[in-house]
Design a protein around this motif. Sequence first.
Motif, mmCIF file in Angstrom:
data_model
loop_
_atom_site.group_PDB
_atom_site.id
_atom_site.type_symbol
_atom_site.label_atom_id
_atom_site.label_comp_id
_atom_site.label_asym_id
_atom_site.label_seq_id
_atom_site.Cartn_x
_atom_site.Cartn_y
_atom_site.Cartn_z
ATOM 1 N N SER A 4 55.028 52.088 62.865
ATOM 2 C CA SER A 4 56.936 52.843 62.082
ATOM 3 C C SER A 4 57.606 52.937 63.203
ATOM 4 N N ARG A 5 56.804 52.707 65.179
ATOM 5 C CA ARG A 5 58.470 52.112 66.051
ATOM 6 C C ARG A 5 57.142 51.628 66.956
ATOM 7 N N LEU A 61 64.262 45.779 61.105
ATOM 8 C CA LEU A 61 64.247 44.826 59.670
ATOM 9 C C LEU A 61 64.305 45.455 58.351
ATOM 10 N N TYR A 62 64.928 46.472 58.131
ATOM 11 C CA TYR A 62 65.394 47.205 56.628
ATOM 12 C C TYR A 62 66.781 46.687 56.159
ATOM 13 N N SER A 77 63.396 37.965 51.043
ATOM 14 C CA SER A 77 61.830 37.647 51.269
ATOM 15 C C SER A 77 61.878 38.512 52.544
ATOM 16 N N THR A 78 62.277 38.693 53.300
ATOM 17 C CA THR A 78 61.778 40.007 54.444
ATOM 18 C C THR A 78 62.049 40.989 53.682
ATOM 19 N N VAL A 130 59.410 44.551 53.145
ATOM 20 C CA VAL A 130 59.385 45.338 53.565
ATOM 21 C C VAL A 130 59.247 46.324 53.078
ATOM 22 N N GLU A 131 59.508 46.141 51.371
ATOM 23 C CA GLU A 131 58.977 46.816 50.306
ATOM 24 C C GLU A 131 57.276 46.835 49.944
ATOM 25 N N VAL A 132 57.108 45.770 49.907
ATOM 26 C CA VAL A 132 55.369 45.836 50.393
ATOM 27 C C VAL A 132 54.924 45.963 50.917
ATOM 28 N N PHE A 133 55.159 46.415 52.734
ATOM 29 C CA PHE A 133 54.304 46.509 53.525
ATOM 30 C C PHE A 133 54.411 47.873 53.675
#
Length: 198
Positions: free
Chosen positions: A5-6, A98-99, A105-106, A110-113
């Motif tokens: 998260s951070r 990253l959002y 593809s990044t 992000v969504e998969v992660f």
Amino acid sequence: MPEASRPSPRDDVHALDPHTLRGLAHPIRMRLLAALRHHGPATASQLAERLGESSGATSYHLRQLAAYGFVEDAPELGKGRERWWKAARQGTSFDRSLYTDSDPSTRTAVEVFLEELADSHAREVSTWVHSATDWPVEWHGSANLSDYTLRLTPELAAEMNAEAHALIESYRDRAIPEDAENVAQVRVHLHALPQTED
């Protein structure tokens, strides 16, 4: 699961960038990394049994995790041809840039992660709910499933998260004797999610 998260003040945190995020963002890889972080070094066969996967699949994904710097060999544990793996770092930080990365593809990674992270939290909560009565009574009042609704600005939400992280980190290095009774590994989840009001 990877802790994310951070950025953390700890030295043993892997800061994700677009390249490493795409290497990690796979359910099996994230579960493998979490297993090594939570339970210590293991072989591909041991991890396959823990995760309910084939040893071929776990071997492949462990090699991929190694290529991205998330896991490494633990040769001091191996005997003969047995290959042991360990987590290279004990945490993962996720930068908000990253959002908005321009590479589709990044953004998919992000969504998969985040989906796998949410699923892992749900699995851990479900495991506690279904096993709570098996724990000593002292743990019944120590476990926590709470939720709050607050009206905050993004700045105040970030401040709250930073203070919560600092408090949690302050408990990390408290000395607990090796022979202490009634000690358990405690998983702490922190969710602070904005939502619409309709």
